[in-house]
Design a protein around this motif. Sequence first.
Motif, PDB file in Angstrom:
ATOM      1  N   VAL A  28       0.846  -1.204   0.000  1.00  0.00           N
ATOM      2  CA  VAL A  28       0.000   0.000   0.000  1.00  0.00           C
ATOM      3  C   VAL A  28       0.879   1.251   0.000  1.00  0.00           C
ATOM      4  N   LEU A  29       1.908   1.245   0.841  1.00  0.00           N
ATOM      5  CA  LEU A  29       2.821   2.397   0.896  1.00  0.00           C
ATOM      6  C   LEU A  29       3.545   2.598  -0.430  1.00  0.00           C
ATOM      7  N   MET A  30       3.929   1.511  -1.088  1.00  0.00           N
ATOM      8  CA  MET A  30       4.604   1.628  -2.389  1.00  0.00           C
ATOM      9  C   MET A  30       3.667   2.221  -3.438  1.00  0.00           C
ATOM     10  N   SER A  31       2.411   1.850  -3.390  1.00  0.00           N
ATOM     11  CA  SER A  31       1.438   2.411  -4.317  1.00  0.00           C
ATOM     12  C   SER A  31       1.292   3.913  -4.101  1.00  0.00           C
ATOM     13  N   MET A  32       1.206   4.314  -2.847  1.00  0.00           N
ATOM     14  CA  MET A  32       1.122   5.739  -2.527  1.00  0.00           C
ATOM     15  C   MET A  32       2.390   6.469  -2.948  1.00  0.00           C
ATOM     16  N   ALA A  33       3.539   5.852  -2.713  1.00  0.00           N
ATOM     17  CA  ALA A  33       4.817   6.467  -3.088  1.00  0.00           C
ATOM     18  C   ALA A  33       4.917   6.638  -4.600  1.00  0.00           C
ATOM     19  N   SER A  34       4.419   5.675  -5.339  1.00  0.00           N
ATOM     20  CA  SER A  34       4.442   5.756  -6.793  1.00  0.00           C
ATOM     21  C   SER A  34       3.587   6.926  -7.286  1.00  0.00           C
ATOM     22  N   SER A  35       2.426   7.096  -6.693  1.00  0.00           N
ATOM     23  CA  SER A  35       1.556   8.221  -7.053  1.00  0.00           C
ATOM     24  C   SER A  35       2.215   9.550  -6.705  1.00  0.00           C
ATOM     25  N   LEU A  36       2.804   9.617  -5.520  1.00  0.00           N
ATOM     26  CA  LEU A  36       3.485  10.840  -5.102  1.00  0.00           C
ATOM     27  C   LEU A  36       4.672  11.146  -6.012  1.00  0.00           C
ATOM     28  N   THR A  64      15.075  11.291  -4.608  1.00  0.00           N
ATOM     29  CA  THR A  64      16.180  10.366  -4.322  1.00  0.00           C
ATOM     30  C   THR A  64      15.866   9.518  -3.093  1.00  0.00           C
ATOM     31  N   THR A  65      15.368  10.163  -2.042  1.00  0.00           N
ATOM     32  CA  THR A  65      15.020   9.437  -0.818  1.00  0.00           C
ATOM     33  C   THR A  65      13.915   8.420  -1.085  1.00  0.00           C
ATOM     34  N   MET A  66      12.919   8.818  -1.866  1.00  0.00           N
ATOM     35  CA  MET A  66      11.835   7.899  -2.204  1.00  0.00           C
ATOM     36  C   MET A  66      12.357   6.711  -3.008  1.00  0.00           C
ATOM     37  N   GLY A  67      13.292   6.971  -3.912  1.00  0.00           N
ATOM     38  CA  GLY A  67      13.868   5.892  -4.709  1.00  0.00           C
ATOM     39  C   GLY A  67      14.597   4.873  -3.850  1.00  0.00           C
ATOM     40  N   VAL A  68      15.353   5.364  -2.869  1.00  0.00           N
ATOM     41  CA  VAL A  68      16.069   4.471  -1.952  1.00  0.00           C
ATOM     42  C   VAL A  68      15.068   3.655  -1.141  1.00  0.00           C
ATOM     43  N   TRP A  69      14.007   4.327  -0.648  1.00  0.00           N
ATOM     44  CA  TRP A  69      12.990   3.624   0.136  1.00  0.00           C
ATOM     45  C   TRP A  69      12.303   2.552  -0.710  1.00  0.00           C
ATOM     46  N   ALA A  71      13.429   0.975  -3.274  1.00  0.00           N
ATOM     47  CA  ALA A  71      14.352  -0.137  -3.522  1.00  0.00           C
ATOM     48  C   ALA A  71      14.407  -1.067  -2.311  1.00  0.00           C
ATOM     49  N   LYS A  72      14.498  -0.494  -1.105  1.00  0.00           N
ATOM     50  CA  LYS A  72      14.512  -1.323   0.112  1.00  0.00           C
ATOM     51  C   LYS A  72      13.198  -2.085   0.264  1.00  0.00           C
ATOM     52  N   ALA A  73      12.082  -1.395  -0.026  1.00  0.00           N
ATOM     53  CA  ALA A  73      10.770  -2.030   0.084  1.00  0.00           C
ATOM     54  C   ALA A  73      10.644  -3.186  -0.902  1.00  0.00           C
ATOM     55  N   ALA A  74      11.102  -2.981  -2.111  1.00  0.00           N
ATOM     56  CA  ALA A  74      11.023  -4.036  -3.125  1.00  0.00           C
ATOM     57  C   ALA A  74      11.873  -5.240  -2.723  1.00  0.00           C
ATOM     58  N   ARG A  75      13.047  -4.993  -2.169  1.00  0.00           N
ATOM     59  CA  ARG A  75      13.905  -6.096  -1.732  1.00  0.00           C
ATOM     60  C   ARG A  75      13.228  -6.902  -0.620  1.00  0.00           C
ATOM     61  N   TYR A  76      12.540  -6.220   0.299  1.00  0.00           N
ATOM     62  CA  TYR A  76      11.830  -6.938   1.359  1.00  0.00           C
ATOM     63  C   TYR A  76      10.650  -7.711   0.782  1.00  0.00           C
ATOM     64  N   GLN A  77       9.935  -7.106  -0.145  1.00  0.00           N
ATOM     65  CA  GLN A  77       8.752  -7.745  -0.730  1.00  0.00           C
ATOM     66  C   GLN A  77       9.094  -9.071  -1.404  1.00  0.00           C
ATOM     67  N   VAL A  78      10.218  -9.122  -2.085  1.00  0.00           N
ATOM     68  CA  VAL A  78      10.577 -10.345  -2.812  1.00  0.00           C
ATOM     69  C   VAL A  78      11.529 -11.239  -2.013  1.00  0.00           C
ATOM     70  N   ALA A  79      11.679 -10.939  -0.720  1.00  0.00           N
ATOM     71  CA  ALA A  79      12.504 -11.718   0.213  1.00  0.00           C
ATOM     72  C   ALA A  79      13.976 -11.738  -0.162  1.00  0.00           C
ATOM     73  N   VAL A  83      15.445  -6.944   5.943  1.00  0.00           N
ATOM     74  CA  VAL A  83      15.385  -5.606   6.519  1.00  0.00           C
ATOM     75  C   VAL A  83      14.151  -4.896   5.996  1.00  0.00           C
ATOM     76  N   LYS A  84      13.258  -4.547   6.921  1.00  0.00           N
ATOM     77  CA  LYS A  84      12.050  -3.830   6.534  1.00  0.00           C
ATOM     78  C   LYS A  84      12.386  -2.357   6.311  1.00  0.00           C
ATOM     79  N   PRO A  85      11.726  -1.708   5.361  1.00  0.00           N
ATOM     80  CA  PRO A  85      11.980  -0.289   5.119  1.00  0.00           C
ATOM     81  C   PRO A  85      11.300   0.582   6.188  1.00  0.00           C
ATOM     82  N   TRP A  86      11.479   1.895   6.081  1.00  0.00           N
ATOM     83  CA  TRP A  86      10.775   2.817   6.947  1.00  0.00           C
ATOM     84  C   TRP A  86       9.289   2.513   6.848  1.00  0.00           C
ATOM     85  N   PRO A  87       8.526   2.485   7.872  1.00  0.00           N
ATOM     86  CA  PRO A  87       8.721   3.069   9.193  1.00  0.00           C
ATOM     87  C   PRO A  87       9.321   2.130  10.233  1.00  0.00           C
ATOM     88  N   TRP A  88       9.706   0.930   9.847  1.00  0.00           N
ATOM     89  CA  TRP A  88      10.292  -0.011  10.808  1.00  0.00           C
ATOM     90  C   TRP A  88      11.777   0.252  11.042  1.00  0.00           C
TER      91      TRP A  88
END
Length: 92
Positions: A28-36, A64-69, A71-79, A83-88
Amino acid sequence: MPEEKSAGSETDFESIWLRLVHMIIIAVLMSMASSLLGLLTVAQFVIMLFKKREPNDQLAEIGTTMGVWMAKAARYQVAASEVKPWPWTELD
């Protein structure tokens, strides 16, 4: 004689369902980030139109910050990472 569940397998079972919850929240957060990111892209383009191709540094940094986030989120999603991304974790 019924087999008893080991504590480790029960913890693993709970852990995988907790991971699913995290994955749904992150999706859900990635979808919102993509729209933003799309809105920021349009805003940056408009700014560059009026400032003789000079980008807004703050928008560039947010992107740039969103791109880094993302990337981290995508890495967690596909195992690929545990490491969970922000907000964890900290937003780097």
